[in-house]
Design an enzyme around this catalytic site. Structure first.
Site, PDB file in Angstrom:
ATOM      1  N   GLY A 179      -2.999   4.491   1.739  1.00 54.95           N
ATOM      2  CA  GLY A 179      -3.576   3.251   2.218  1.00 54.95           C
ATOM      3  C   GLY A 179      -4.155   2.388   1.105  1.00 54.95           C
ATOM      4  O   GLY A 179      -4.858   1.419   1.366  1.00 54.95           O
ATOM      5  N   ILE A 180      -3.856   2.732  -0.128  1.00 53.70           N
ATOM      6  CA  ILE A 180      -4.370   2.027  -1.307  1.00 53.70           C
ATOM      7  C   ILE A 180      -3.234   1.194  -1.902  1.00 53.70           C
ATOM      8  O   ILE A 180      -2.081   1.617  -1.902  1.00 53.70           O
ATOM      9  CB  ILE A 180      -4.864   3.039  -2.370  1.00 53.70           C
ATOM     10  CG1 ILE A 180      -5.909   3.991  -1.787  1.00 53.70           C
ATOM     11  CG2 ILE A 180      -5.379   2.335  -3.622  1.00 53.70           C
ATOM     12  CD1 ILE A 180      -7.240   3.377  -1.495  1.00 53.70           C
ATOM     13  N   THR A 183       0.831  -1.205   0.000  1.00 60.07           N
ATOM     14  CA  THR A 183       0.000   0.000   0.000  1.00 60.07           C
ATOM     15  C   THR A 183       0.865   1.255   0.000  1.00 60.07           C
ATOM     16  O   THR A 183       2.031   1.233   0.389  1.00 60.07           O
ATOM     17  CB  THR A 183      -0.943   0.026   1.221  1.00 60.07           C
ATOM     18  OG1 THR A 183      -0.171   0.053   2.412  1.00 60.07           O
ATOM     19  CG2 THR A 183      -1.865  -1.181   1.217  1.00 60.07           C
ATOM     20  N   ASP A 184       0.256   2.347  -0.443  1.00 63.36           N
ATOM     21  CA  ASP A 184       0.963   3.628  -0.484  1.00 63.36           C
ATOM     22  C   ASP A 184       0.531   4.499   0.703  1.00 63.36           C
ATOM     23  O   ASP A 184      -0.194   4.047   1.590  1.00 63.36           O
ATOM     24  CB  ASP A 184       0.729   4.324  -1.826  1.00 63.36           C
ATOM     25  CG  ASP A 184      -0.737   4.624  -2.111  1.00 63.36           C
ATOM     26  OD1 ASP A 184      -1.559   4.628  -1.166  1.00 63.36           O
ATOM     27  OD2 ASP A 184      -1.071   4.869  -3.285  1.00 63.36           O
ATOM     28  N   LYS A 185       0.939   5.742   0.716  1.00 60.19           N
ATOM     29  CA  LYS A 185       0.632   6.663   1.815  1.00 60.19           C
ATOM     30  C   LYS A 185      -0.874   6.852   2.004  1.00 60.19           C
ATOM     31  O   LYS A 185      -1.338   7.127   3.096  1.00 60.19           O
ATOM     32  CB  LYS A 185       1.315   8.006   1.555  1.00 60.19           C
ATOM     33  CG  LYS A 185       1.187   8.987   2.678  1.00 60.19           C
ATOM     34  CD  LYS A 185       1.958  10.247   2.393  1.00 60.19           C
ATOM     35  CE  LYS A 185       1.818  11.207   3.558  1.00 60.19           C
ATOM     36  NZ  LYS A 185       2.567  12.431   3.348  1.00 60.19           N
TER      37      LYS A 185
END
Length: 137
Positions: free
Chosen positions: A19-20, A15-17
């Site tokens: 949250g995806i 996930t990225d920053k």
């Protein structure tokens, strides 16, 4: 047409920053699903390589519909859209299991080549491999 289903549980590292799941991870999911799909033919990708056949990616695409999040359980549906003696196109549908929504879809195109990266007519040179893949269409 045979459709294989591979389950993936989203890891935090994917996930990225926001949250995806980062978009690049879908291609990793496609690879895992394609590997499992090929195994259903009775051979592995390693078996193909040991026979002198490699299967490089020559084109890919992914349409992102909704984002997946940490610990989402995803079902990757995989099938061969087109198989010729020199190439195979796989399609993928990524389903989020909790709500059965398609969150992404994509495709990858692969050529059959030898160890010198020369195109191989799989139907002529390795009939048994071609027939195993063809059995899944």
């Amino acid at each position: 047409m045979y459709i294989n289903e591979t389950k993936i549980i989203v890891r935090y590292v994917e996930t990225d920053k926001m949250g995806i799941v980062h978009h690049s991870n879908y291609y990793v999911y496609f690879e895992e699903a394609r590997t499992q799909f090929i195994k259903k033919s009775g051979m592995s990708y390693s078996d193909m390589e040991q026979s002198g056949i490699m299967f490089p990616l020559v084109e890919s695409s992914c349409k992102y519909i909704q984002g997946a999040k940490y610990e989402d359980e995803l079902l990757i549906k995989t099938w061969i859209k087109e198989l010729t003696p020199v190439k195979a196109e796989f399609n993928y549908s990524v389903i989020r299991e909790k709500d059965q929504k398609e969150i992404a879809k994509g495709s990858t195109l692969h050529a059959f080549v030898d160890n010198d990266f020369k195109i191989v007519n799989l139907k002529k040179k390795h009939t048994e491999i071609f027939e195993k893949l063809q059995s899944l269409i």
